[in-house]
Design a protein around this motif. Structure first.
Motif, mmCIF file in Angstrom:
data_model
loop_
_atom_site.group_PDB
_atom_site.id
_atom_site.type_symbol
_atom_site.label_atom_id
_atom_site.label_comp_id
_atom_site.label_asym_id
_atom_site.label_seq_id
_atom_site.Cartn_x
_atom_site.Cartn_y
_atom_site.Cartn_z
ATOM 1 N N SER A 18 0.842 -1.191 0.000
ATOM 2 C CA SER A 18 0.000 0.000 0.000
ATOM 3 C C SER A 18 0.877 1.240 0.000
ATOM 4 C CB SER A 18 -0.923 -0.006 1.218
ATOM 5 O OG SER A 18 -0.162 0.035 2.398
ATOM 6 N N LYS A 19 0.564 2.154 -0.871
ATOM 7 C CA LYS A 19 1.323 3.387 -0.975
ATOM 8 C C LYS A 19 0.667 4.426 -0.082
ATOM 9 C CE LYS A 19 2.986 6.583 -4.476
ATOM 10 N NZ LYS A 19 4.400 6.645 -4.275
ATOM 11 N N VAL A 20 1.472 5.142 0.662
ATOM 12 C CA VAL A 20 0.971 6.189 1.544
ATOM 13 C C VAL A 20 0.693 7.430 0.704
ATOM 14 C CG1 VAL A 20 1.547 7.663 3.492
ATOM 15 C CG2 VAL A 20 2.259 5.265 3.505
ATOM 16 N N SER A 21 -0.482 7.997 0.893
ATOM 17 C CA SER A 21 -0.841 9.210 0.156
ATOM 18 C C SER A 21 -0.830 10.414 1.102
ATOM 19 C CB SER A 21 -2.227 9.071 -0.475
ATOM 20 O OG SER A 21 -3.219 9.125 0.522
ATOM 21 N N LYS A 22 -0.830 11.585 0.504
ATOM 22 C CA LYS A 22 -0.863 12.832 1.270
ATOM 23 C C LYS A 22 -2.096 12.883 2.168
ATOM 24 C CE LYS A 22 -1.116 16.566 -1.250
ATOM 25 N NZ LYS A 22 -0.884 17.805 -2.003
ATOM 26 N N GLU A 23 -3.208 12.359 1.684
ATOM 27 C CA GLU A 23 -4.453 12.361 2.440
ATOM 28 C C GLU A 23 -4.387 11.434 3.659
ATOM 29 O OE1 GLU A 23 -4.313 11.963 -0.959
ATOM 30 O OE2 GLU A 23 -4.878 14.045 -1.365
ATOM 31 N N ASP A 24 -3.583 10.379 3.579
ATOM 32 C CA ASP A 24 -3.452 9.427 4.692
ATOM 33 C C ASP A 24 -2.794 10.043 5.918
ATOM 34 O OD1 ASP A 24 -4.523 7.287 3.206
ATOM 35 O OD2 ASP A 24 -2.548 6.714 2.448
ATOM 36 N N ILE A 25 -1.968 11.049 5.718
ATOM 37 C CA ILE A 25 -1.159 11.623 6.802
ATOM 38 C C ILE A 25 -2.019 12.088 7.971
ATOM 39 C CG2 ILE A 25 0.502 13.453 7.379
ATOM 40 C CD1 ILE A 25 1.653 11.222 5.567
ATOM 41 N N ILE A 56 0.383 11.827 18.900
ATOM 42 C CA ILE A 56 0.861 12.542 17.718
ATOM 43 C C ILE A 56 -0.142 13.638 17.391
ATOM 44 C CG2 ILE A 56 1.366 12.385 15.246
ATOM 45 C CD1 ILE A 56 2.306 9.509 15.731
ATOM 46 N N LYS A 57 0.375 14.837 17.242
ATOM 47 C CA LYS A 57 -0.451 15.990 16.874
ATOM 48 C C LYS A 57 0.156 16.617 15.630
ATOM 49 C CE LYS A 57 -3.418 19.338 17.324
ATOM 50 N NZ LYS A 57 -4.729 19.173 16.761
ATOM 51 N N LEU A 58 -0.657 16.720 14.577
ATOM 52 C CA LEU A 58 -0.210 17.287 13.307
ATOM 53 C C LEU A 58 -0.973 18.561 12.982
ATOM 54 C CD1 LEU A 58 -0.106 14.152 11.020
ATOM 55 C CD2 LEU A 58 1.786 15.692 11.414
ATOM 56 N N ASP A 59 -0.265 19.489 12.389
ATOM 57 C CA ASP A 59 -0.860 20.668 11.775
ATOM 58 C C ASP A 59 -0.258 20.726 10.379
ATOM 59 O OD1 ASP A 59 -2.101 23.029 11.161
ATOM 60 O OD2 ASP A 59 -0.865 24.275 12.476
ATOM 61 N N GLY A 60 -0.972 20.164 9.415
ATOM 62 C CA GLY A 60 -0.413 20.029 8.074
ATOM 63 C C GLY A 60 0.644 18.943 8.083
ATOM 64 N N PHE A 61 1.874 19.314 7.766
ATOM 65 C CA PHE A 61 2.972 18.352 7.744
ATOM 66 C C PHE A 61 4.000 18.634 8.840
ATOM 67 C CE2 PHE A 61 1.060 17.808 3.646
ATOM 68 C CZ PHE A 61 1.125 16.438 3.467
ATOM 69 N N LYS A 62 3.610 19.443 9.825
ATOM 70 C CA LYS A 62 4.441 19.684 11.011
ATOM 71 C C LYS A 62 3.683 19.185 12.218
ATOM 72 C CE LYS A 62 6.761 23.772 9.278
ATOM 73 N NZ LYS A 62 7.115 25.161 9.528
ATOM 74 N N GLY A 63 4.436 18.697 13.188
ATOM 75 C CA GLY A 63 3.767 18.209 14.379
ATOM 76 C C GLY A 63 4.744 17.846 15.472
ATOM 77 N N PHE A 64 4.223 17.112 16.452
ATOM 78 C CA PHE A 64 5.065 16.626 17.539
ATOM 79 C C PHE A 64 4.559 15.273 17.998
ATOM 80 C CE2 PHE A 64 1.764 19.054 19.734
ATOM 81 C CZ PHE A 64 1.402 18.206 20.762
ATOM 82 N N ILE A 112 -0.352 3.510 6.471
ATOM 83 C CA ILE A 112 -1.233 4.243 7.385
ATOM 84 C C ILE A 112 -2.667 3.831 7.098
ATOM 85 C CG2 ILE A 112 -2.093 6.484 8.177
ATOM 86 C CD1 ILE A 112 0.395 7.786 7.064
ATOM 87 N N SER A 113 -3.399 3.528 8.161
ATOM 88 C CA SER A 113 -4.847 3.380 8.083
ATOM 89 C C SER A 113 -5.414 4.103 9.304
ATOM 90 C CB SER A 113 -5.257 1.901 8.082
ATOM 91 O OG SER A 113 -5.063 1.322 9.356
ATOM 92 N N LYS A 114 -6.705 4.059 9.493
ATOM 93 C CA LYS A 114 -7.295 4.735 10.654
ATOM 94 C C LYS A 114 -6.888 4.060 11.957
ATOM 95 C CE LYS A 114 -11.075 6.596 8.093
ATOM 96 N NZ LYS A 114 -12.234 7.380 8.186
ATOM 97 N N ASP A 115 -6.590 2.757 11.908
ATOM 98 C CA ASP A 115 -6.307 1.996 13.121
ATOM 99 C C ASP A 115 -4.867 1.540 13.286
ATOM 100 O OD1 ASP A 115 -9.038 2.096 13.875
ATOM 101 O OD2 ASP A 115 -9.461 0.427 12.532
ATOM 102 N N ARG A 116 -4.034 1.683 12.236
ATOM 103 C CA ARG A 116 -2.651 1.214 12.302
ATOM 104 C C ARG A 116 -1.755 2.077 11.430
ATOM 105 N NH1 ARG A 116 -5.101 -3.155 13.686
ATOM 106 N NH2 ARG A 116 -4.138 -4.688 15.028
#
Length: 139
Positions: A18-25, A56-64, A112-116
């Motif tokens: 499975s390829k990770v997409s921008k939307e998966d992030i 994990i907290k993301l804001d766009g492609f930055k996070g912590f 990446i999926s919703k659960d893993r």
């Protein structure tokens, strides 16, 4: 016959990846616990119960990423330490990129999926995470 089996095997390998997409992030937001670690030689270590989870907290492609300790009442205890990161698209592969005063490192996001989700680090260790589910003592 061998050539046909080889072609089918390659098709299955690449077709099932499975390829990770921008939307998966965005699915990375939330609480995660390690499910297993797969070593470079193929051995695995399974984790049943974890004393800490990663927030994990993301804001766009930055996070912590922050280590949290679940409590029985559903709350968490933690320190004020958080590991900032950015997510970069490197040649079609998304990577966590960490940098602090002492070091810098990368982890390639494998799925990446919703659960893993899973990542592989520079030592060829693959970490598979599952979404953390709070435990309730209520019956």
């Amino acid at each position: 016959m061998k050539q046909t089996l080889c072609i089918i095997s390659l098709f299955m390998f690449f077709g099932c990846t499975s390829k990770v997409s921008k939307e998966d992030i965005a699915n990375l937001n939330g609480y995660w616990e390690i499910e297993k670690v797969t070593f470079a030689n193929g051995d695995t270590k399974d984790y049943g119960v974890n004393q800490t989870v990663d927030y994990i907290k993301l804001d766009g492609f930055k996070g912590f990423r922050k280590k949290m300790q679940p409590k029985f009442d559903g709350s968490f205890s933690t320190s004020n330490d958080a590991e900032p990161f950015i997510i970069q698209n490197a040649n079609g592969r998304f990577e966590f990129q960490y940098k602090n005063e002492m070091s810098e490192w990368k982890e390639e996001i494998k799925s990446i999926s919703k659960d893993r989700f899973s990542v592989i680090n520079q030592d060829a260790l693959t970490y598979t995470y599952r979404r953390y589910q709070t435990m309730s003592l209520k019956e």
